[in-house]
Design an enzyme around this catalytic site. Structure first.
Site: not given
Ligand SMILES: NC(=O)c1ccc[n+]([C@@H]2O[C@H](COP(=O)([O-])OP(=O)(O)OC[C@H]3O[C@@H](n4cnc5c(N)ncnc54)[C@H](OP(=O)(O)O)[C@@H]3O)[C@@H](O)[C@H]2O)c1
Length: 300
Positions: A53, A215
């Site tokens: 990451y 998002g």
């Molecule tokens: N194992 C794997 O292969 C893998 C792959 C990808 C991710 N992951 C894990 O999964 C976690 C979550 O993934 P993700 O970040 O893609 O999650 P997500 O919740 O689908 O997306 C988060 C993104 O959405 C935005 N967003 C917009 N409105 C929002 C709201 N109302 N509430 C929350 N977020 C909002 C956030 O921006 P803001 O920060 O501005 O709120 C952030 O950029 C990662 O941190 C990682 O630990 C694992």
């Protein structure tokens, strides 16, 4: 917040917080420490990382914050992953991105993660992706070694199929306690590829990454995400739910496999919003309304 026993010796919070995007949040070390403590105050105690990451920088940023308050370590469960070898300026000799789930790399990666986090144990280590060249006996040997030395307490996988999990399990005396996979109304493949059936059969709680489709559920940018957004909007109005994201998390929590969402936001108010999902109950028909919006057609 409710805790979930994902193995007889590992209890994690009902929601996990993920640090994939940590670098984008541009927090100083003291700001990050404050963020971590505020997240802990919400009841989330489990933090998801991966060696890669932030181009191999997020673990160390988190570790620097942790170093300011070492007493926090015992209050949190640290998850990290290994196995992806991306092309990166940090590894200029690497020409082709690949996976390495071999003995030597796992041992090296665990030591690096421990140094980054300023800790002497990881609560849970995941193999980040299925590796077409995986020799499961070798991967298992590495797991047994880092378990015996006390460096890693539990093991799991990410983005695996049931067949991938069974292959590794066949060589391992330790349990694989979870599979971290992408699940959201925009990513339904695990409801039909055998994974959900497998989780329910084995009593495995999956961790759901990108629960808001990165998002897109809030800020749709293609036909599918617009369709889901429209359905979520209509349902939030009907059920008088304040936020679309709360509803999206409630949709995950409704599933009998006990899906554990990994939050990806860097904003505390959005975490608070997410946790309200536990107060929402969705009827079967409401769950299917969202499922069909993701599918793009009625269920037969
Ligand atoms: N194992 C794997 O292969 C893998 C792959 C990808 C991710 N992951 C894990 O999964 C976690 C979550 O993934 P993700 O970040 O893609 O999650 P997500 O919740 O689908 O997306 C988060 C993104 O959405 C935005 N967003 C917009 N409105 C929002 C709201 N109302 N509430 C929350 N977020 C909002 C956030 O921006 P803001 O920060 O501005 O709120 C952030 O950029 C990662 O941190 C990682 O630990 C694992």
């Amino acid at each position: 917040m409710e805790k979930i026993k994902i193995s007889p010796t590992l209890e994690i919070s009902r929601f996990v917080h993920g640090f994939w995007r940590l670098k984008e949040w541009k927090m100083s070390s003291s700001e990050l420490l404050h963020f971590i403590e505020t997240v802990l105050d919400t009841g989330i105690t489990t933090f998801d990382h991966a060696d890669i990451y932030g181009d191999f920088s997020c673990e160390a940023l988190f570790g620097e914050a942790l170093k300011r308050k070492p007493a926090l370590r015992k209050k949190i469960q640290l998850i990290t992953k290994c196995g992806i070898m991306p092309v990166s300026q940090k590894f200029s000799e690497r020409r082709v991105g690949h996976y390495d789930t071999g003995y030597a790399h796992i041992l090296k990666s665990v030591d690096r993660s421990l140094r980054n986090f300023h800790t002497d144990y990881l609560d849970l280590l995941l193999i980040h992706r299925p590796d077409p060249l995986m020799d499961p006996a070798e991967t298992a040997r590495a797991f047994e070694e880092v378990h015996q030395s006390g460096k890693v307490l539990h093991f799991g996988v990410s983005n695996f199929t049931p067949a991938d999990m069974e292959m590794l399990k066949a060589h391992l005396s330790l349990p694989l306690v979870t599979n971290e996979v992408e699940i959201s109304p925009a990513q339904l493949e695990h409801f039909s590829n055998g994974n959900m059936a497998y989780f329910l059969q084995k009593g495995i709680h999956p961790l759901a990454w990108s629960p808001l489709a990165q998002g897109k559920l809030l800020h749709p940018d293609d036909e599918k995400s617009h369709r889901i957004h429209k359905t979520l909007t209509a349902l939030t109005q009907r059920k008088e739910i304040v936020s679309l994201s709360t509803l999206a998390y409630a949709w995950l929590l409704r599933h009998p496999a006990g899906i554990i969402p990994i939050l990806g936001t860097g904003k505390i108010e959005r975490i608070t919003e997410a946790l309200k999902a536990t107060e929402i109950s969705l009827s079967t028909e409401e769950w299917f309304e969202i499922y069909e919006a993701g599918l793009g057609h009625r269920v037969p």
